[in-house]
Design an enzyme around this catalytic site. Structure first.
Site, mmCIF file in Angstrom:
data_model
loop_
_atom_site.group_PDB
_atom_site.id
_atom_site.type_symbol
_atom_site.label_atom_id
_atom_site.label_comp_id
_atom_site.label_asym_id
_atom_site.label_seq_id
_atom_site.Cartn_x
_atom_site.Cartn_y
_atom_site.Cartn_z
ATOM 1 N N PRO A 271 1.810 -6.980 -2.980
ATOM 2 C CA PRO A 271 2.739 -7.414 -4.042
ATOM 3 C C PRO A 271 1.974 -8.257 -5.066
ATOM 4 C CG PRO A 271 3.154 -8.627 -1.998
ATOM 5 C CD PRO A 271 2.037 -7.681 -1.704
ATOM 6 N N ASP A 445 -2.212 -11.842 -4.463
ATOM 7 C CA ASP A 445 -1.343 -11.257 -3.435
ATOM 8 C C ASP A 445 -0.234 -12.272 -3.159
ATOM 9 O OD1 ASP A 445 -0.160 -10.428 -1.055
ATOM 10 O OD2 ASP A 445 -2.046 -9.710 -0.190
ATOM 11 N N HIS A 446 0.945 -11.928 -3.569
ATOM 12 C CA HIS A 446 2.043 -12.900 -3.501
ATOM 13 C C HIS A 446 2.468 -13.195 -2.065
ATOM 14 C CE1 HIS A 446 4.931 -15.507 -5.118
ATOM 15 N NE2 HIS A 446 5.487 -14.742 -6.030
ATOM 16 N N ARG A 447 1.981 -12.420 -1.099
ATOM 17 C CA ARG A 447 2.279 -12.753 0.301
ATOM 18 C C ARG A 447 1.530 -13.997 0.724
ATOM 19 N NH1 ARG A 447 0.405 -7.315 3.059
ATOM 20 N NH2 ARG A 447 -1.293 -7.792 1.630
#
Ligand code: CAO
Length: 473
Positions: A271, A445-447
Protein backbone atom coordinates in the site's frame (compact mmCIF):
# COMPACT_ATOMS: atom_id res chain seq x y z
CA UNK A 1 -18.54 -62.45 25.09
CA UNK A 2 -18.97 -59.95 22.21
CA UNK A 3 -22.10 -60.39 20.18
CA UNK A 4 -22.15 -60.21 16.37
CA UNK A 5 -25.04 -58.13 15.09
CA UNK A 6 -26.38 -56.98 11.76
CA UNK A 7 -26.19 -53.53 10.26
CA UNK A 8 -29.04 -53.07 7.83
CA UNK A 9 -30.32 -50.28 5.60
CA UNK A 10 -32.73 -48.28 7.70
CA UNK A 11 -35.92 -46.65 6.53
CA UNK A 12 -35.10 -44.67 3.42
CA UNK A 13 -38.62 -44.18 2.21
CA UNK A 14 -40.10 -46.02 -0.72
CA UNK A 15 -36.86 -46.43 -2.54
CA UNK A 16 -35.98 -49.75 -4.12
CA UNK A 17 -32.78 -50.69 -5.86
CA UNK A 18 -30.70 -47.85 -4.47
CA UNK A 19 -27.11 -48.37 -5.61
CA UNK A 20 -24.20 -48.58 -3.24
CA UNK A 21 -21.70 -46.06 -4.58
CA UNK A 22 -19.04 -46.26 -1.89
CA UNK A 23 -18.01 -48.77 0.70
CA UNK A 24 -16.44 -46.77 3.48
CA UNK A 25 -15.07 -49.58 5.66
CA UNK A 26 -13.30 -52.90 5.23
CA UNK A 27 -13.65 -56.18 7.07
CA UNK A 28 -11.67 -56.03 10.27
CA UNK A 29 -12.15 -52.26 10.63
CA UNK A 30 -13.08 -50.93 14.01
CA UNK A 31 -16.04 -48.57 13.64
CA UNK A 32 -17.63 -46.09 15.97
CA UNK A 33 -21.34 -45.76 16.43
CA UNK A 34 -22.76 -43.61 13.59
CA UNK A 35 -19.67 -43.99 11.46
CA UNK A 36 -20.61 -44.38 7.78
CA UNK A 37 -20.43 -47.92 6.45
CA UNK A 38 -21.57 -47.39 2.87
CA UNK A 39 -22.89 -44.54 0.76
CA UNK A 40 -26.11 -45.02 -1.16
CA UNK A 41 -27.21 -42.88 -4.02
CA UNK A 42 -30.78 -42.26 -5.04
CA UNK A 43 -31.62 -40.26 -8.13
CA UNK A 44 -31.17 -37.03 -6.30
CA UNK A 45 -29.34 -37.66 -3.07
CA UNK A 46 -26.47 -39.49 -1.48
CA UNK A 47 -26.76 -40.83 2.02
CA UNK A 48 -24.58 -42.82 4.35
CA UNK A 49 -25.72 -45.88 6.22
CA UNK A 50 -24.17 -45.47 9.65
CA UNK A 51 -22.97 -48.18 12.01
CA UNK A 52 -25.74 -48.64 14.58
CA UNK A 53 -23.19 -49.34 17.30
CA UNK A 54 -19.46 -49.41 17.85
CA UNK A 55 -17.57 -52.60 17.06
CA UNK A 56 -15.49 -54.47 14.52
CA UNK A 57 -16.73 -55.21 11.01
CA UNK A 58 -16.50 -58.97 10.66
CA UNK A 59 -18.24 -59.33 7.33
CA UNK A 60 -19.25 -56.90 4.59
CA UNK A 61 -22.34 -57.97 2.71
CA UNK A 62 -22.41 -55.39 -0.08
CA UNK A 63 -20.01 -54.03 -2.66
CA UNK A 64 -20.01 -50.98 -4.91
CA UNK A 65 -22.73 -51.33 -7.54
CA UNK A 66 -25.05 -53.51 -5.47
CA UNK A 67 -28.58 -52.24 -5.21
CA UNK A 68 -30.29 -52.21 -1.88
CA UNK A 69 -33.55 -51.23 -0.24
CA UNK A 70 -34.70 -50.73 3.32
CA UNK A 71 -33.72 -53.66 5.53
CA UNK A 72 -30.90 -54.90 3.29
CA UNK A 73 -27.99 -56.40 5.21
CA UNK A 74 -24.90 -54.23 4.90
CA UNK A 75 -22.46 -55.78 7.36
CA UNK A 76 -22.01 -57.95 10.39
CA UNK A 77 -20.41 -56.11 13.27
CA UNK A 78 -19.00 -57.66 16.39
CA UNK A 79 -20.27 -55.24 18.97
CA UNK A 80 -17.73 -53.61 21.25
CA UNK A 81 -18.03 -54.50 24.95
CA UNK A 82 -19.69 -51.24 25.86
CA UNK A 83 -21.76 -50.94 22.70
CA UNK A 84 -24.88 -52.50 24.08
CA UNK A 85 -24.98 -50.28 27.10
CA UNK A 86 -24.25 -47.26 24.98
CA UNK A 87 -26.90 -48.20 22.46
CA UNK A 88 -29.38 -48.74 25.24
CA UNK A 89 -28.63 -45.30 26.61
CA UNK A 90 -28.98 -43.55 23.29
CA UNK A 91 -32.08 -45.44 22.36
CA UNK A 92 -33.92 -43.61 25.06
CA UNK A 93 -32.47 -40.34 23.96
CA UNK A 94 -29.67 -39.69 26.48
CA UNK A 95 -26.11 -38.76 25.72
CA UNK A 96 -23.61 -41.59 25.70
CA UNK A 97 -21.11 -41.14 28.49
CA UNK A 98 -17.51 -40.46 27.50
CA UNK A 99 -18.39 -40.01 23.86
CA UNK A 100 -18.34 -36.84 21.81
CA UNK A 101 -21.58 -35.25 20.94
CA UNK A 102 -22.57 -36.28 17.45
CA UNK A 103 -22.54 -32.75 16.17
CA UNK A 104 -19.16 -31.87 17.56
CA UNK A 105 -17.24 -34.89 16.32
CA UNK A 106 -15.64 -33.29 13.32
CA UNK A 107 -13.95 -36.44 12.09
CA UNK A 108 -16.83 -38.82 12.19
CA UNK A 109 -19.58 -36.38 11.28
CA UNK A 110 -18.28 -34.20 8.48
CA UNK A 111 -21.69 -33.47 7.09
CA UNK A 112 -22.54 -31.45 10.17
CA UNK A 113 -19.72 -28.97 9.78
CA UNK A 114 -19.94 -25.91 7.63
CA UNK A 115 -18.69 -26.99 4.21
CA UNK A 116 -15.47 -25.69 2.71
CA UNK A 117 -17.64 -24.41 -0.06
CA UNK A 118 -19.89 -21.74 1.27
CA UNK A 119 -22.99 -22.58 -0.63
CA UNK A 120 -24.56 -24.77 1.97
CA UNK A 121 -24.66 -28.42 1.27
CA UNK A 122 -28.07 -29.87 1.06
CA UNK A 123 -28.73 -32.80 -1.15
CA UNK A 124 -31.31 -34.64 0.74
CA UNK A 125 -34.21 -33.92 2.89
CA UNK A 126 -34.47 -35.00 6.48
CA UNK A 127 -34.16 -38.60 7.48
CA UNK A 128 -36.55 -40.61 9.52
CA UNK A 129 -35.75 -42.03 12.87
CA UNK A 130 -37.92 -44.55 14.54
CA UNK A 131 -38.44 -48.20 15.21
CA UNK A 132 -39.32 -49.30 11.70
CA UNK A 133 -37.06 -51.92 10.20
CA UNK A 134 -36.00 -53.62 13.41
CA UNK A 135 -33.81 -52.58 16.29
CA UNK A 136 -30.63 -51.96 14.32
CA UNK A 137 -32.39 -50.30 11.48
CA UNK A 138 -33.87 -47.83 13.90
CA UNK A 139 -30.72 -45.69 13.47
CA UNK A 140 -31.13 -42.69 11.23
CA UNK A 141 -29.82 -42.71 7.71
CA UNK A 142 -27.53 -39.75 7.34
CA UNK A 143 -28.60 -38.15 4.14
CA UNK A 144 -25.78 -35.70 3.80
CA UNK A 145 -26.11 -32.00 3.94
CA UNK A 146 -29.61 -31.49 5.21
CA UNK A 147 -30.20 -27.79 5.03
CA UNK A 148 -32.59 -27.42 7.86
CA UNK A 149 -30.74 -29.05 10.68
CA UNK A 150 -32.95 -32.12 10.50
CA UNK A 151 -29.95 -34.34 11.17
CA UNK A 152 -29.32 -32.39 14.29
CA UNK A 153 -32.89 -32.72 15.36
CA UNK A 154 -32.89 -36.41 14.61
CA UNK A 155 -29.92 -36.99 16.85
CA UNK A 156 -31.15 -34.92 19.72
CA UNK A 157 -33.19 -36.05 22.66
CA UNK A 158 -36.83 -36.54 21.86
CA UNK A 159 -36.28 -35.93 18.17
CA UNK A 160 -39.45 -36.00 16.14
CA UNK A 161 -39.46 -38.66 13.41
CA UNK A 162 -38.90 -37.15 10.00
CA UNK A 163 -39.07 -38.85 6.64
CA UNK A 164 -36.33 -39.02 4.08
CA UNK A 165 -37.66 -37.38 0.96
CA UNK A 166 -35.35 -37.21 -1.99
CA UNK A 167 -37.74 -34.95 -3.86
CA UNK A 168 -37.13 -32.23 -1.34
CA UNK A 169 -33.47 -31.82 -2.16
CA UNK A 170 -32.09 -28.45 -3.03
CA UNK A 171 -31.47 -27.56 -6.67
CA UNK A 172 -28.69 -28.99 -8.77
CA UNK A 173 -26.53 -25.95 -8.11
CA UNK A 174 -25.44 -27.37 -4.80
CA UNK A 175 -22.34 -29.54 -5.16
CA UNK A 176 -23.41 -33.15 -5.28
CA UNK A 177 -21.00 -35.44 -3.50
CA UNK A 178 -20.96 -38.08 -0.83
CA UNK A 179 -19.99 -37.17 2.72
CA UNK A 180 -16.67 -38.98 2.33
CA UNK A 181 -15.84 -36.94 -0.77
CA UNK A 182 -16.97 -33.79 1.03
CA UNK A 183 -14.63 -34.59 3.89
CA UNK A 184 -11.81 -35.31 1.45
CA UNK A 185 -12.42 -32.00 -0.34
CA UNK A 186 -12.55 -30.14 2.94
CA UNK A 187 -9.23 -31.64 4.04
CA UNK A 188 -7.65 -30.35 0.83
CA UNK A 189 -9.36 -26.99 1.05
CA UNK A 190 -11.20 -27.59 -2.23
CA UNK A 191 -14.39 -25.67 -2.93
CA UNK A 192 -16.68 -28.37 -4.29
CA UNK A 193 -18.69 -25.72 -6.06
CA UNK A 194 -15.78 -25.40 -8.49
CA UNK A 195 -15.39 -29.12 -9.20
CA UNK A 196 -17.09 -30.77 -12.18
CA UNK A 197 -18.75 -34.04 -11.21
CA UNK A 198 -18.16 -37.00 -13.50
CA UNK A 199 -20.40 -39.47 -11.68
CA UNK A 200 -24.01 -40.30 -12.33
CA UNK A 201 -26.18 -37.18 -12.17
CA UNK A 202 -22.91 -35.17 -12.15
CA UNK A 203 -22.00 -36.50 -8.73
CA UNK A 204 -18.51 -35.37 -7.67
CA UNK A 205 -16.20 -38.31 -7.02
CA UNK A 206 -12.94 -38.52 -5.11
CA UNK A 207 -11.14 -38.69 -8.47
CA UNK A 208 -12.84 -35.47 -9.58
CA UNK A 209 -11.47 -33.72 -6.48
CA UNK A 210 -8.00 -35.15 -7.09
CA UNK A 211 -8.13 -34.04 -10.73
CA UNK A 212 -9.18 -30.55 -9.69
CA UNK A 213 -6.24 -30.26 -7.27
CA UNK A 214 -3.78 -31.53 -9.88
CA UNK A 215 -5.04 -29.02 -12.40
CA UNK A 216 -4.84 -26.18 -9.88
CA UNK A 217 -1.25 -27.10 -9.00
CA UNK A 218 -0.21 -27.34 -12.63
CA UNK A 219 -1.84 -24.05 -13.61
CA UNK A 220 -0.19 -20.61 -13.49
CA UNK A 221 0.05 -19.05 -10.05
CA UNK A 222 -2.46 -16.32 -9.53
CA UNK A 223 -0.87 -12.89 -9.10
CA UNK A 224 -0.62 -12.10 -5.45
CA UNK A 225 -1.30 -15.72 -4.46
CA UNK A 226 1.66 -15.67 -2.08
CA UNK A 227 0.19 -12.72 -0.35
CA UNK A 228 -2.71 -14.77 0.74
CA UNK A 229 -5.26 -14.10 -1.95
CA UNK A 230 -5.08 -13.69 -5.71
CA UNK A 231 -6.28 -10.54 -7.38
CA UNK A 232 -9.39 -11.06 -9.43
CA UNK A 233 -8.44 -8.93 -12.40
CA UNK A 234 -9.88 -8.67 -15.86
CA UNK A 235 -7.77 -10.39 -18.50
CA UNK A 236 -5.23 -8.18 -20.23
CA UNK A 237 -6.80 -6.56 -23.32
CA UNK A 238 -5.88 -8.43 -26.48
CA UNK A 239 -5.73 -5.94 -29.32
CA UNK A 240 -4.61 -6.36 -32.91
CA UNK A 241 -2.84 -3.02 -33.12
CA UNK A 242 -2.01 -3.55 -36.80
CA UNK A 243 -5.68 -2.95 -37.54
CA UNK A 244 -5.08 0.70 -36.69
CA UNK A 245 -1.72 1.34 -38.35
CA UNK A 246 1.81 0.05 -38.92
CA UNK A 247 3.46 -1.72 -35.97
CA UNK A 248 6.75 -3.44 -35.15
CA UNK A 249 7.24 -6.07 -32.46
CA UNK A 250 10.36 -6.31 -30.25
CA UNK A 251 10.70 -8.69 -27.32
CA UNK A 252 11.32 -7.12 -23.91
CA UNK A 253 14.90 -7.27 -22.65
CA UNK A 254 15.66 -9.72 -19.87
CA UNK A 255 16.24 -6.86 -17.42
CA UNK A 256 12.92 -5.28 -18.31
CA UNK A 257 11.09 -8.56 -17.82
CA UNK A 258 12.67 -9.13 -14.42
CA UNK A 259 12.31 -5.56 -13.19
CA UNK A 260 8.78 -5.40 -14.61
CA UNK A 261 7.70 -8.46 -12.65
CA UNK A 262 9.22 -7.02 -9.46
CA UNK A 263 7.64 -3.62 -9.99
CA UNK A 264 4.23 -5.17 -10.67
CA UNK A 265 4.42 -7.26 -7.50
CA UNK A 266 5.57 -4.33 -5.38
CA UNK A 267 2.92 -2.03 -6.81
CA UNK A 268 0.17 -4.59 -6.23
CA UNK A 269 1.22 -5.79 -2.80
CA UNK A 270 2.48 -2.67 -1.05
CA UNK A 271 0.00 0.00 0.00
CA UNK A 272 1.90 2.99 -1.35
CA UNK A 273 1.67 6.61 -0.32
CA UNK A 274 4.00 9.30 -1.62
CA UNK A 275 4.99 12.27 0.51
CA UNK A 276 6.15 15.34 -1.40
CA UNK A 277 8.50 17.99 -0.01
CA UNK A 278 11.18 20.43 -1.09
CA UNK A 279 14.66 21.02 0.24
CA UNK A 280 16.42 24.35 0.01
CA UNK A 281 19.79 23.27 -1.44
CA UNK A 282 21.13 26.73 -2.23
CA UNK A 283 24.06 26.39 0.16
CA UNK A 284 24.54 22.72 -0.64
CA UNK A 285 24.82 23.54 -4.33
CA UNK A 286 27.47 26.17 -3.65
CA UNK A 287 29.44 23.64 -1.61
CA UNK A 288 29.01 20.98 -4.32
CA UNK A 289 30.41 23.33 -6.95
CA UNK A 290 33.33 24.17 -4.71
CA UNK A 291 34.05 20.46 -4.18
CA UNK A 292 33.82 19.92 -7.92
CA UNK A 293 36.55 22.55 -8.41
CA UNK A 294 38.73 20.78 -5.85
CA UNK A 295 38.16 17.23 -7.17
CA UNK A 296 38.27 17.39 -10.90
CA UNK A 297 38.91 13.66 -11.22
CA UNK A 298 35.44 12.73 -10.00
CA UNK A 299 31.94 13.97 -10.79
CA UNK A 300 30.14 15.09 -7.65
CA UNK A 301 26.41 15.32 -8.20
CA UNK A 302 23.63 16.17 -5.72
CA UNK A 303 22.97 12.43 -5.41
CA UNK A 304 25.84 11.76 -2.99
CA UNK A 305 24.55 14.49 -0.67
CA UNK A 306 21.18 12.78 -0.80
CA UNK A 307 22.79 9.47 0.14
CA UNK A 308 24.42 11.05 3.22
CA UNK A 309 21.21 12.82 4.20
CA UNK A 310 19.22 9.62 3.72
CA UNK A 311 21.56 7.70 6.03
CA UNK A 312 21.18 10.38 8.70
CA UNK A 313 17.38 10.23 8.36
CA UNK A 314 17.39 6.43 8.51
CA UNK A 315 19.45 6.60 11.69
CA UNK A 316 16.89 8.95 13.21
CA UNK A 317 13.90 6.90 11.97
CA UNK A 318 14.99 3.25 12.30
CA UNK A 319 11.71 1.77 11.04
CA UNK A 320 12.52 3.24 7.63
CA UNK A 321 15.66 1.10 7.70
CA UNK A 322 13.65 -2.07 8.24
CA UNK A 323 11.84 -4.78 6.31
CA UNK A 324 8.70 -6.76 6.94
CA UNK A 325 9.27 -10.49 7.13
CA UNK A 326 7.57 -12.70 4.55
CA UNK A 327 4.56 -13.29 6.81
CA UNK A 328 4.12 -9.54 7.22
CA UNK A 329 4.11 -9.86 10.99
CA UNK A 330 7.61 -8.92 12.10
CA UNK A 331 9.74 -5.90 11.33
CA UNK A 332 13.43 -6.60 10.86
CA UNK A 333 15.53 -3.56 11.81
CA UNK A 334 18.88 -3.32 10.03
CA UNK A 335 21.92 -1.92 11.76
CA UNK A 336 23.72 -1.29 8.50
CA UNK A 337 23.06 1.36 5.86
CA UNK A 338 23.28 0.02 2.32
CA UNK A 339 21.60 2.32 -0.19
CA UNK A 340 20.20 1.14 -3.53
CA UNK A 341 20.53 3.54 -6.45
CA UNK A 342 18.12 3.24 -9.38
CA UNK A 343 20.16 3.33 -12.59
CA UNK A 344 18.67 3.86 -15.99
CA UNK A 345 20.27 1.61 -18.62
CA UNK A 346 19.38 1.05 -22.29
CA UNK A 347 18.00 -2.36 -21.31
CA UNK A 348 15.96 -1.12 -18.38
CA UNK A 349 16.14 -0.22 -14.73
CA UNK A 350 18.58 -1.84 -12.29
CA UNK A 351 19.23 -1.00 -8.65
CA UNK A 352 22.83 -1.66 -7.56
CA UNK A 353 23.63 -1.14 -3.90
CA UNK A 354 26.31 1.03 -2.31
CA UNK A 355 27.30 -0.58 0.98
CA UNK A 356 28.07 0.98 4.34
CA UNK A 357 27.22 4.49 3.25
CA UNK A 358 27.43 5.66 6.87
CA UNK A 359 31.20 5.10 6.75
CA UNK A 360 31.86 6.80 3.42
CA UNK A 361 32.43 10.45 2.58
CA UNK A 362 31.11 12.41 -0.39
CA UNK A 363 34.16 11.82 -2.55
CA UNK A 364 34.30 8.09 -1.93
CA UNK A 365 30.56 7.84 -2.56
CA UNK A 366 30.95 9.77 -5.81
CA UNK A 367 33.62 7.37 -7.04
CA UNK A 368 31.54 4.37 -6.09
CA UNK A 369 28.43 5.83 -7.72
CA UNK A 370 30.35 6.34 -10.97
CA UNK A 371 31.65 2.79 -10.74
CA UNK A 372 28.30 1.04 -10.14
CA UNK A 373 26.39 3.13 -12.67
CA UNK A 374 29.14 2.41 -15.23
CA UNK A 375 28.94 -1.30 -14.46
CA UNK A 376 25.16 -1.19 -14.73
CA UNK A 377 25.25 0.42 -18.16
CA UNK A 378 27.96 -2.01 -19.32
CA UNK A 379 25.87 -4.94 -18.02
CA UNK A 380 28.68 -5.92 -15.70
CA UNK A 381 26.77 -5.98 -12.41
CA UNK A 382 26.92 -9.26 -10.51
CA UNK A 383 23.74 -10.40 -8.72
CA UNK A 384 25.43 -9.66 -5.38
CA UNK A 385 25.87 -6.01 -6.44
CA UNK A 386 22.09 -5.63 -6.31
CA UNK A 387 21.48 -7.32 -2.98
CA UNK A 388 21.33 -6.17 0.61
CA UNK A 389 19.83 -2.72 0.10
CA UNK A 390 17.99 -1.02 2.98
CA UNK A 391 16.54 2.02 1.22
CA UNK A 392 16.60 3.19 -2.39
CA UNK A 393 17.03 6.50 -4.13
CA UNK A 394 15.72 7.11 -7.60
CA UNK A 395 17.06 10.34 -9.03
CA UNK A 396 15.62 11.81 -12.18
CA UNK A 397 17.20 15.18 -11.35
CA UNK A 398 19.63 14.94 -14.23
CA UNK A 399 16.68 14.75 -16.62
CA UNK A 400 13.93 16.97 -15.21
CA UNK A 401 10.51 16.92 -13.65
CA UNK A 402 8.97 18.37 -10.52
CA UNK A 403 7.90 15.20 -8.74
CA UNK A 404 6.91 11.56 -9.27
CA UNK A 405 5.74 8.53 -7.35
CA UNK A 406 8.53 5.93 -7.17
CA UNK A 407 7.61 2.31 -6.40
CA UNK A 408 8.97 0.87 -3.15
CA UNK A 409 11.70 -1.70 -3.81
CA UNK A 410 10.50 -4.62 -1.67
CA UNK A 411 11.37 -5.75 0.91
CA UNK A 412 12.49 -2.21 1.67
CA UNK A 413 9.78 0.01 3.13
CA UNK A 414 10.55 3.35 1.51
CA UNK A 415 12.17 4.91 -1.54
CA UNK A 416 13.19 8.49 -2.18
CA UNK A 417 12.44 10.00 -5.56
CA UNK A 418 14.44 13.09 -6.48
CA UNK A 419 13.45 15.49 -9.24
CA UNK A 420 15.27 18.44 -10.76
CA UNK A 421 16.16 21.37 -8.55
CA UNK A 422 14.89 24.75 -9.67
CA UNK A 423 15.42 28.31 -8.55
CA UNK A 424 12.24 29.57 -6.87
CA UNK A 425 11.16 32.68 -5.02
CA UNK A 426 10.87 31.74 -1.36
CA UNK A 427 9.31 34.06 1.24
CA UNK A 428 11.76 34.57 4.10
CA UNK A 429 9.28 36.44 6.29
CA UNK A 430 10.16 39.85 4.90
CA UNK A 431 10.70 39.35 1.21
CA UNK A 432 10.99 36.77 -1.55
CA UNK A 433 14.45 35.34 -2.00
CA UNK A 434 15.73 33.25 -4.91
CA UNK A 435 16.46 29.79 -3.49
CA UNK A 436 17.43 26.55 -5.21
CA UNK A 437 14.70 24.10 -4.30
CA UNK A 438 15.01 20.36 -4.71
CA UNK A 439 11.78 18.32 -5.04
CA UNK A 440 11.67 15.18 -2.91
CA UNK A 441 9.10 12.38 -3.34
CA UNK A 442 9.15 9.75 -0.62
CA UNK A 443 7.04 6.66 -1.36
CA UNK A 444 6.53 4.37 1.59
CA UNK A 445 4.85 1.15 2.63
CA UNK A 446 1.91 2.33 4.67
CA UNK A 447 1.82 -0.97 6.58
CA UNK A 448 5.07 0.06 8.24
CA UNK A 449 5.24 3.82 7.96
CA UNK A 450 2.52 6.25 9.00
CA UNK A 451 1.91 9.44 7.08
CA UNK A 452 3.05 11.64 9.98
CA UNK A 453 6.37 9.78 10.19
CA UNK A 454 6.81 10.06 6.45
CA UNK A 455 6.31 13.83 6.70
CA UNK A 456 8.82 14.00 9.58
CA UNK A 457 11.32 11.85 7.71
CA UNK A 458 11.09 14.00 4.59
CA UNK A 459 11.32 17.21 6.61
CA UNK A 460 14.37 15.80 8.37
CA UNK A 461 15.97 15.07 5.02
CA UNK A 462 15.18 18.55 3.77
CA UNK A 463 16.72 20.12 6.89
CA UNK A 464 19.93 18.09 6.47
CA UNK A 465 20.21 19.13 2.86
CA UNK A 466 19.38 22.72 3.77
CA UNK A 467 22.12 22.86 6.38
CA UNK A 468 24.81 20.22 5.89
CA UNK A 469 26.28 20.97 9.33
CA UNK A 470 23.34 19.02 10.73
CA UNK A 471 24.81 15.85 9.24
CA UNK A 472 27.50 16.11 11.89
CA UNK A 473 25.07 16.06 14.77
N1 CAO B 1 18.71 18.68 -9.90
C1 CAO B 1 19.42 19.36 -10.81
N2 CAO B 1 20.46 18.81 -11.47
C2 CAO B 1 20.80 17.55 -11.18
C3 CAO B 1 20.10 16.81 -10.23
C4 CAO B 1 19.03 17.43 -9.58
N3 CAO B 1 18.29 16.79 -8.67
N4 CAO B 1 20.65 15.61 -10.17
C5 CAO B 1 21.64 15.56 -11.03
N5 CAO B 1 21.75 16.74 -11.64
C6 CAO B 1 22.70 17.13 -12.63
C7 CAO B 1 24.07 16.64 -12.28
O1 CAO B 1 24.71 17.52 -11.41
C8 CAO B 1 24.67 16.55 -13.62
O2 CAO B 1 25.02 17.87 -14.02
P1 CAO B 1 26.48 18.25 -14.51
O3 CAO B 1 26.79 17.29 -15.61
O4 CAO B 1 26.35 19.63 -14.90
O5 CAO B 1 27.33 18.01 -13.31
C9 CAO B 1 23.56 16.12 -14.52
O6 CAO B 1 22.36 16.45 -13.80
C10 CAO B 1 23.53 14.62 -14.82
O7 CAO B 1 23.63 13.90 -13.64
P2 CAO B 1 23.65 12.33 -13.73
O8 CAO B 1 22.27 11.86 -13.93
O9 CAO B 1 24.64 11.89 -14.71
O10 CAO B 1 24.23 11.88 -12.34
P3 CAO B 1 23.48 11.59 -10.99
O11 CAO B 1 24.52 11.32 -10.01
O12 CAO B 1 22.49 12.60 -10.64
O13 CAO B 1 22.67 10.24 -11.28
C11 CAO B 1 22.32 8.00 -11.89
C12 CAO B 1 23.34 9.04 -11.51
C13 CAO B 1 23.00 6.73 -12.23
C14 CAO B 1 21.35 7.80 -10.76
C15 CAO B 1 21.53 8.54 -13.08
O14 CAO B 1 22.38 8.65 -14.19
C16 CAO B 1 20.36 7.69 -13.47
O15 CAO B 1 20.49 6.63 -14.07
N6 CAO B 1 19.17 8.20 -13.16
C17 CAO B 1 17.96 7.54 -13.58
C18 CAO B 1 17.33 6.81 -12.42
C19 CAO B 1 16.00 6.32 -12.87
O16 CAO B 1 15.79 5.87 -13.97
N7 CAO B 1 15.03 6.43 -11.97
C20 CAO B 1 13.69 6.10 -12.27
C21 CAO B 1 13.39 4.77 -11.78
S1 CAO B 1 11.71 4.45 -11.74
O17 CAO B 1 11.35 4.82 -10.25
Amino acid sequence: MAETREARVPDIGDFEGVPVIEVLVAEGDRVEKDQGLVTLESDKATMEVPAPFAGTVTSLKVKVGDEVAEGALIALIEAAQDADAAAAQTDDGRQEPGRKDKDTDATAKPEHEPEADTRGSAHAAPTRTGAQGGKDAAEPVRAHGSDNGADDQASGPGAAPVTFDADRVLPDKVPYASPAVRLFARELGVDLGKVQGSGRNRRITREDVQGYVKQALAGPAAPGAAAGGGLSLLPWPKVDFSKFGAVEEKPLSRIRKISGANLARNWAMIPHVTQQDEADITQMEAFRRQLGEEHKDVKITPLVFLIKAAVAALQSFPHFNASLDAAGETLVYKKYFHIGIAVDTPDGLVVPVIRECERKGLIELSRELAEISGKARDKKLAPGDMQGGCFSISSLGGIGGTGFTPIVNAPEVAILGVSRSAMKPVWNGKKFEPRLMLPLSLSYDHRVVDGADAARFTRHLAQMLGDLRRLLL
